[in-house]
Motif scaffolding. Structure first.
Motif, PDB file in Angstrom:
ATOM      1  N   ASN A   1      -1.937   4.160 -12.101  1.00  0.00           N
ATOM      2  CA  ASN A   1      -2.303   3.293 -11.065  1.00  0.00           C
ATOM      3  C   ASN A   1      -2.073   1.828 -11.883  1.00  0.00           C
ATOM      4  O   ASN A   1      -3.171   1.038 -11.753  1.00  0.00           O
TER       5      ASN A   1
ATOM      6  N   VAL B   1       0.785  -1.067  -0.141  1.00  0.00           N
ATOM      7  CA  VAL B   1      -0.014   0.098  -0.008  1.00  0.00           C
ATOM      8  C   VAL B   1       0.966   1.187  -0.010  1.00  0.00           C
ATOM      9  O   VAL B   1       1.979   1.248   0.406  1.00  0.00           O
TER      10      VAL B   1
ATOM     11  N   GLN C   1      -5.036   8.422   4.364  1.00  0.00           N
ATOM     12  CA  GLN C   1      -5.209   7.995   2.913  1.00  0.00           C
ATOM     13  C   GLN C   1      -4.430   6.583   2.967  1.00  0.00           C
ATOM     14  O   GLN C   1      -3.274   6.637   3.105  1.00  0.00           O
TER      15      GLN C   1
ATOM     16  N   LYS D   1      -3.991   3.314  -0.098  1.00  0.00           N
ATOM     17  CA  LYS D   1      -4.217   3.050  -1.383  1.00  0.00           C
ATOM     18  C   LYS D   1      -3.575   1.514  -1.793  1.00  0.00           C
ATOM     19  O   LYS D   1      -2.300   1.813  -1.461  1.00  0.00           O
TER      20      LYS D   1
ATOM     21  N   SER E   1      -2.213  14.166  -1.931  1.00  0.00           N
ATOM     22  CA  SER E   1      -3.273  13.198  -1.979  1.00  0.00           C
ATOM     23  C   SER E   1      -2.853  12.032  -2.947  1.00  0.00           C
ATOM     24  O   SER E   1      -2.125  12.093  -3.855  1.00  0.00           O
ATOM     25  N   LEU E   2      -3.432  10.782  -2.533  1.00  0.00           N
ATOM     26  CA  LEU E   2      -3.300   9.531  -3.241  1.00  0.00           C
ATOM     27  C   LEU E   2      -4.251   9.534  -4.205  1.00  0.00           C
ATOM     28  O   LEU E   2      -4.101   8.414  -4.900  1.00  0.00           O
ATOM     29  N   HIS E   3      -5.376  10.372  -4.413  1.00  0.00           N
ATOM     30  CA  HIS E   3      -6.307  10.315  -5.209  1.00  0.00           C
ATOM     31  C   HIS E   3      -5.810  11.002  -6.287  1.00  0.00           C
ATOM     32  O   HIS E   3      -5.729  12.329  -6.539  1.00  0.00           O
TER      33      HIS E   3
ATOM     34  N   LEU F   1       1.729   5.704  -9.756  1.00  0.00           N
ATOM     35  CA  LEU F   1       0.384   6.311  -9.022  1.00  0.00           C
ATOM     36  C   LEU F   1      -0.300   6.913  -9.997  1.00  0.00           C
ATOM     37  O   LEU F   1      -1.660   6.814  -9.993  1.00  0.00           O
TER      38      LEU F   1
END
Length: 418
Positions: free
Chosen positions: A238, A166, A174, A176, A415-417, A235
């Motif tokens: 993804n 992760v 957060q 991911k 942010s990981l988004h 990232l």
């Protein structure tokens, strides 16, 4: 309301001592509705650069709440320049505090891993350690979810190796999980060992994970000595892909480093080559920007891996790398610290310092600040040793088996988004 009080405290008592006097016409006054008890409007506005300066001094969790105050604050807090500036400004303000992120398994009966945030004030004569467990999302709070290595921080982002692998930003809560790679080993081979590296590519603003896997022949069930296969996770996309660069083969890897050694956009593994029957230590580096591998020669600083441990570590404010060498046997160990003075010159290795015997039960589990060593004591607790003062501190966190790992903790709005 608490956050607004902080803002005004900073405005009236902190900032005036560091900047020009602010005229009263520039100060924003909030008018609160008498009947509804809620903020209705602002009579005047603070300059955006002043608001940004104030907000950059708040922790990430408070800034997540501030995003909901008004659109102008939302725009400031989500601006990429503010995110980068906040990471520098806020963490520099914490110079009087030491903060560590620790993973451990407190029980032998399960694999479940705890993530703890340790903090202590350097100005406190007693230096009492506060410890807080991170609240994991439900999907990761299971006896079957575990992590064995922690890598980071890269701008406040960490990589946890385990089940599952992760990325996380602990200050924003957060997590991911990385997707499974769809690649298979080359025809006629399979893989057993995997070694990960984690870093940031500033050119593409991307966080990447690289893994190198060993190769075994299916037909003979024999290891292809010195040969590896590499995969790269991004990232931004993804997804996993094969890097174009070839590994400098043949090379062997001693194992995953317990210290995250990410320097000059490169992650590193300690390995060795066998030339003419002689084993020599080398360092394998992977450049996250250029996506190429590099082999770095290491002087003969240990004559036997059976007698001496060697651990990679970052030095000189993470501008170069070093190797920490200490005995395998015994509990009273001396440490030798070797540093490559110029990262791009593999002939610049020097022995930077040594320090007298200290009681060490296990291998190093962390290294911070150029002279702070972290390892496990006889009670399976994490201890911090300062080589300059020769003082050892019990950090009051425990891990069974070989589960303790530690890294510096940094606040971040990244942010990981994506």
């Amino acid at each position: 309301m608490f956050t607004i009080c902080i803002l005004f405290f900073l405005l009236f008592f902190v900032l005036p001592t560091k900047s020009k006097k602010i005229s009263s016409s520039k100060i924003s006054l909030f008018r609160v509705g008498r009947s509804k008890g809620e903020m209705v409007s602002m009579e005047q506005h603070l300059p955006p650069e002043l608001v940004s300066n104030i907000l950059s001094r708040l922790p990430s969790k408070d800034l997540l709440k501030c995003k909901r105050v008004c659109k102008s604050w939302f725009d400031i807090i989500t601006d990429p320049h503010f995110v980068s500036n906040h990471y520098v400004v806020y963490n520099n303000l914490q110079s009087h505090e030491e903060n560590l992120l620790v993973i451990s398994r407190p029980f032998l009966s399960g694999l479940k891993t705890h993530i703890s945030l340790l903090s202590w004030n350097l100005n406190d004569p007693q230096k009492h350690v506060s410890s807080a467990l991170l609240n994991l999302p439900n999907e990761y709070n299971s006896d079957h979810k575990y992590w064995s290595e922690i890598m980071g921080p890269c701008n406040g982002i960490y990589f946890l190796e385990g089940n599952p692998n992760v990325l996380m930003n602990p200050s924003m809560g957060q997590f991911k999980a990385l997707p499974e790679s769809h690649f298979t080993s080359p025809y006629g081979t399979y893989s057993l060992a995997e070694y990960f590296g984690f870093g940031f590519d500033p050119k593409s603003n991307d966080y990447k994970v690289v893994v190198i896997k060993d190769l075994w022949l299916k037909e003979t069930d024999e290891r292809q000595i010195g040969y590896w296969n590499a995969e790269l996770y991004s990232l931004n996309s993804n997804s996993w892909r094969k890097p174009d660069a070839a590994l400098p083969l043949p090379i062997e890897i001693w194992g995953s480093s317990r210290v995250h050694t990410y320097v000059n956009d490169c992650c590193h593994w300690l390995g060795y080559v066998d030339e003419s029957g002689t084993t020599e230590d080398v360092i394998l580096a992977f450049d996250m920007v250029k996506e190429v591998f590099r082999k770095i020669k290491v002087p003969r600083i240990r004559f036997s891996s059976k007698e001496k441990f060697a651990t990679l570590a970052p030095f000189n404010d993470s501008s170069t790398i070093g190797v920490i060498v200490y005995p395998v046997k015994g509990t009273e160990k001396c440490f030798d610290v070797w540093v490559m003075r110029d990262y791009w010159d593999q002939g610049s290795w020097v022995k930077q310092y040594s320090f007298r015997p200290v009681e060490v039960i296990d291998k190093l589990v962390g290294f911070i600040g150029g002279n702070h060593f972290l390892w496990k004591d006889s009670d399976e607790g994490l201890v911090l040793h300062e080589s300059d003062s020769h003082k050892t501190k019990d950090l009051k966190v425990y891990g069974k088996g070989d589960s303790l790992r530690a890294a510096t903790y940094k606040e971040s709005l990244v942010s990981l988004h994506r």
